[in-house]
Scaffold this motif. Sequence first.
Motif, PDB file in Angstrom:
ATOM      1  N   ILE A  70      63.936  -4.236 -40.011  1.00  8.14           N
ATOM      2  CA  ILE A  70      64.500  -4.636 -41.300  1.00  8.14           C
ATOM      3  C   ILE A  70      64.048  -6.042 -41.689  1.00  8.14           C
ATOM      4  O   ILE A  70      63.639  -6.293 -42.817  1.00  8.14           O
ATOM      5  N   PRO A  74      57.451  -4.833 -39.822  1.00 11.90           N
ATOM      6  CA  PRO A  74      56.177  -4.661 -39.118  1.00 11.90           C
ATOM      7  C   PRO A  74      55.460  -3.402 -39.594  1.00 11.90           C
ATOM      8  O   PRO A  74      56.101  -2.468 -40.066  1.00 11.90           O
ATOM      9  N   VAL A  75      54.144  -3.422 -39.478  1.00 10.11           N
ATOM     10  CA  VAL A  75      53.349  -2.227 -39.825  1.00 10.11           C
ATOM     11  C   VAL A  75      52.460  -1.852 -38.642  1.00 10.11           C
ATOM     12  O   VAL A  75      52.382  -2.591 -37.650  1.00 10.11           O
ATOM     13  N   LEU A  79      54.759  -1.817 -35.658  1.00 12.90           N
ATOM     14  CA  LEU A  79      55.834  -0.849 -35.886  1.00 12.90           C
ATOM     15  C   LEU A  79      55.891   0.152 -34.734  1.00 12.90           C
ATOM     16  O   LEU A  79      56.970   0.506 -34.242  1.00 12.90           O
ATOM     17  N   ILE A  83      58.957   1.582 -32.377  1.00 13.51           N
ATOM     18  CA  ILE A  83      59.274   3.022 -32.309  1.00 13.51           C
ATOM     19  C   ILE A  83      59.161   3.502 -30.862  1.00 13.51           C
ATOM     20  O   ILE A  83      59.998   4.252 -30.369  1.00 13.51           O
ATOM     21  N   PHE A  86      62.056   2.543 -28.778  1.00 13.60           N
ATOM     22  CA  PHE A  86      63.176   3.476 -28.989  1.00 13.60           C
ATOM     23  C   PHE A  86      62.997   4.720 -28.110  1.00 13.60           C
ATOM     24  O   PHE A  86      63.920   5.194 -27.470  1.00 13.60           O
ATOM     25  N   LYS A  87      61.774   5.249 -28.135  1.00 13.25           N
ATOM     26  CA  LYS A  87      61.524   6.489 -27.396  1.00 13.25           C
ATOM     27  C   LYS A  87      61.681   6.254 -25.888  1.00 13.25           C
ATOM     28  O   LYS A  87      62.243   7.073 -25.173  1.00 13.25           O
TER      29      LYS A  87
ATOM     30  N   MET B   1      66.668  -2.741 -52.402  1.00 15.05           N
ATOM     31  CA  MET B   1      65.262  -2.831 -52.002  1.00 15.05           C
ATOM     32  C   MET B   1      64.612  -1.449 -51.928  1.00 15.05           C
ATOM     33  O   MET B   1      63.485  -1.239 -52.334  1.00 15.05           O
ATOM     34  N   SER B  66      56.835   6.443 -40.287  1.00 17.24           N
ATOM     35  CA  SER B  66      56.337   5.064 -40.259  1.00 17.24           C
ATOM     36  C   SER B  66      55.996   4.602 -41.677  1.00 17.24           C
ATOM     37  O   SER B  66      56.312   3.472 -42.071  1.00 17.24           O
ATOM     38  N   ILE B  69      59.140   3.772 -43.486  1.00 12.74           N
ATOM     39  CA  ILE B  69      59.697   2.483 -43.056  1.00 12.74           C
ATOM     40  C   ILE B  69      58.923   1.343 -43.719  1.00 12.74           C
ATOM     41  O   ILE B  69      59.494   0.391 -44.246  1.00 12.74           O
ATOM     42  N   ILE B  70      57.604   1.470 -43.710  1.00 11.45           N
ATOM     43  CA  ILE B  70      56.755   0.394 -44.229  1.00 11.45           C
ATOM     44  C   ILE B  70      56.912   0.242 -45.743  1.00 11.45           C
ATOM     45  O   ILE B  70      57.063  -0.858 -46.265  1.00 11.45           O
ATOM     46  N   GLN B  73      61.237   0.205 -46.705  1.00  6.98           N
ATOM     47  CA  GLN B  73      62.112  -0.742 -46.014  1.00  6.98           C
ATOM     48  C   GLN B  73      63.581  -0.333 -45.975  1.00  6.98           C
ATOM     49  O   GLN B  73      64.456  -1.095 -46.414  1.00  6.98           O
ATOM     50  N   PRO B  74      63.831   0.847 -45.449  1.00  6.54           N
ATOM     51  CA  PRO B  74      65.221   1.306 -45.375  1.00  6.54           C
ATOM     52  C   PRO B  74      66.021   0.473 -44.383  1.00  6.54           C
ATOM     53  O   PRO B  74      65.456  -0.096 -43.444  1.00  6.54           O
ATOM     54  N   VAL B  75      67.329   0.397 -44.590  1.00  5.65           N
ATOM     55  CA  VAL B  75      68.216  -0.306 -43.643  1.00  5.65           C
ATOM     56  C   VAL B  75      69.352   0.636 -43.247  1.00  5.65           C
ATOM     57  O   VAL B  75      69.496   1.722 -43.786  1.00  5.65           O
ATOM     58  N   ALA B  76      70.157   0.163 -42.303  1.00  2.00           N
ATOM     59  CA  ALA B  76      71.375   0.866 -41.862  1.00  2.00           C
ATOM     60  C   ALA B  76      71.129   2.362 -41.666  1.00  2.00           C
ATOM     61  O   ALA B  76      70.196   2.747 -40.978  1.00  2.00           O
ATOM     62  N   LEU B  79      67.658   3.843 -42.257  1.00  2.00           N
ATOM     63  CA  LEU B  79      66.716   3.572 -41.161  1.00  2.00           C
ATOM     64  C   LEU B  79      67.020   4.488 -39.972  1.00  2.00           C
ATOM     65  O   LEU B  79      66.111   5.039 -39.354  1.00  2.00           O
ATOM     66  N   ILE B  83      64.668   6.907 -37.605  1.00  2.00           N
ATOM     67  CA  ILE B  83      64.590   6.722 -36.150  1.00  2.00           C
ATOM     68  C   ILE B  83      65.026   8.012 -35.436  1.00  2.00           C
ATOM     69  O   ILE B  83      64.409   8.450 -34.478  1.00  2.00           O
ATOM     70  N   PHE B  86      62.439  10.649 -35.460  1.00  3.15           N
ATOM     71  CA  PHE B  86      61.452  10.404 -34.393  1.00  3.15           C
ATOM     72  C   PHE B  86      61.969  10.976 -33.064  1.00  3.15           C
ATOM     73  O   PHE B  86      61.243  11.620 -32.320  1.00  3.15           O
ATOM     74  N   GLY B 212      76.346   5.210 -35.820  1.00  2.77           N
ATOM     75  CA  GLY B 212      75.694   3.977 -35.352  1.00  2.77           C
ATOM     76  C   GLY B 212      75.941   3.725 -33.873  1.00  2.77           C
ATOM     77  O   GLY B 212      75.489   2.731 -33.320  1.00  2.77           O
TER      78      GLY B 212
END
Lengths: 219, 219
Positions: A70, A74-75, A79, A83, A86-87, B1, B66, B69-70, B73-76, B79, B83, B86, B212
Motif C-alpha cells: 500500500i 512496488p512493481v 512486488l 507475494i 505471503f506464499k 485512489m 499483480s 495491485i500495481i 493500488q487497492p487497500v484493506a 488488497l 492476496i 494468490f 483480516g
Amino acid sequence: MVRRTDFDSGLNQLRELLIKMGTRMDEALQEAVESLKTADLAKAEEVIRRDGELNVLEEEILELGSQLIITQQPVAKDLRRIIVAFKISSDLERMGDLARDIAKVTVRLDGEAVVKPLVDIPQMASIASSMISESIRSYMDENTDLAYKMAKDDDEVDELYGSMLRELYALLIDQPEAAPQMMLLQMVGRYIERIADHATNIGENVVFLVTGRRPDLNS
Amino acid sequence: MVRRTDFDSGLNQLRELLIKMGTRMDEALQEAVESLKTADLAKAEEVIRRDGELNVLEEEILELGSQLIITQQPVAKDLRRIIVAFKISSDLERMGDLARDIAKVTVRLDGEAVVKPLVDIPQMASIASSMISESIRSYMDENTDLAYKMAKDDDEVDELYGSMLRELYALLIDQPEAAPQMMLLQMVGRYIERIADHATNIGENVVFLVTGRRPDLNS
C-alpha cells in the motif's frame, strides 16, 4: 515511485519475520521427532502449545507485506518479493501444523514402546529440516539452484518414506497386533513427507520470484 | 485512489480465472478416480497430460493480480481479495498435482484388478469434490460459514481415510502378497485427504479475507 530505502527496510523486516518463522518451524519439527523418539510427553505438549506462534507470525507477514504494497507500491520483482513472502508464510504455517500433528502422535502413543527402532523417521526429518533452512535461504539469496536442489531432496524423502512403508507392511505380517501403532508411525512418515513437499513448494515460488514464471518441481 | 469500475472488472476477471481453475481441478480429481475405478489408462494419461493447464492458470492469476495491485493500488479488503486469490491459486495448483498423482497410480496398476471393491476412495473423492466447489464459492460470496463447514467435511474425509487404512491393514494379514497394491491404494487415500486439506486451507484464507485474521481450522 518506490522509495528505495523505505521499501528495502520494510523488505528486510519481512525477511526477518520469515527467518523467524522458518527457525521456529524447524525447531518444532526437531522437537516433535525428538519427543517421539524419547516418548517425551512434556516436549510433545510444548510443541502443540507453541504452534500458535507460527500463526501469529503468518499474520504479521500478511500485515507488514500489505502495508508495504500500500505505502510503497512496488512493481515487478519487488512486488513478487512480497507475494512470494505471503506464499512462503502459508507453507510454513502448514508445515507447523504438521509438526504439531507429529507431536500429537507422541501424545497418542502415551509412552508405549515403539515396535521398531526409529531410524527412518529421524533420517527423513533430518533431510526435511535441512530443506526448511534451504527454502528460507533460497528466498533470501534469490537462489534458484537451491530450489532445484530441494526438489531432489524431496525425492529422497519420498524414497525413504516408501521404504519405511514397505518395512512396516513386512512387520505387520509378523505382528498384526501392532497394527494401530504402525498406523501411527506411518502417519508420522506421511507428515514429514508433506513437510518436504511444502519446502519444495517454497522453492517453486522462489523460481517464480526470480524468473516471473512458476515451475512445477513436484512432478 | 482505487477506480472502482476498473478494479471491479479486474477482480471479476480474477474470479473467473479462479472458477476456471476450481472447475478444472474438480474435473481432474473426478477423472483420476474414475480412471482408477475402471482401470482406464487412456483417461489417466489425459489427466496427467492436462495438469499443465492448472500451472498456466496459476500464472495468469499471479499476473493479473499483480497488475491490479500495481495499477489500482487497492487497500484493506480489496488488497486481501487479491492476496487471497494468490493463495487459493497455490492451493488449487497443488491439488491438481495430487489429482495427477492419483492418475499415476492408475498407470502403475496397469490394468491389474484391485484386491478390494473401491468404495471408500470414490466416497472420499466425492466429499473432496464438493469441498472444491464450496471453497471457490466461499471466496466468491465471501462466506465464512462455508469455510467452517469445509473444516467439518475435512474431518469426515480424515475419518474415511482412517477406516480405509484399518480395512487395508486387515486385508493385508490375509493377503500379504497384495501389499504392493495396497500401498498404492493407501497412497490414493492419502492424496485425496491432502486435497481436502488444501480446500480447508482455502476456507481459512476466506476467513482472513473477510475478517483480516487468519484462523487455524486444521487442528
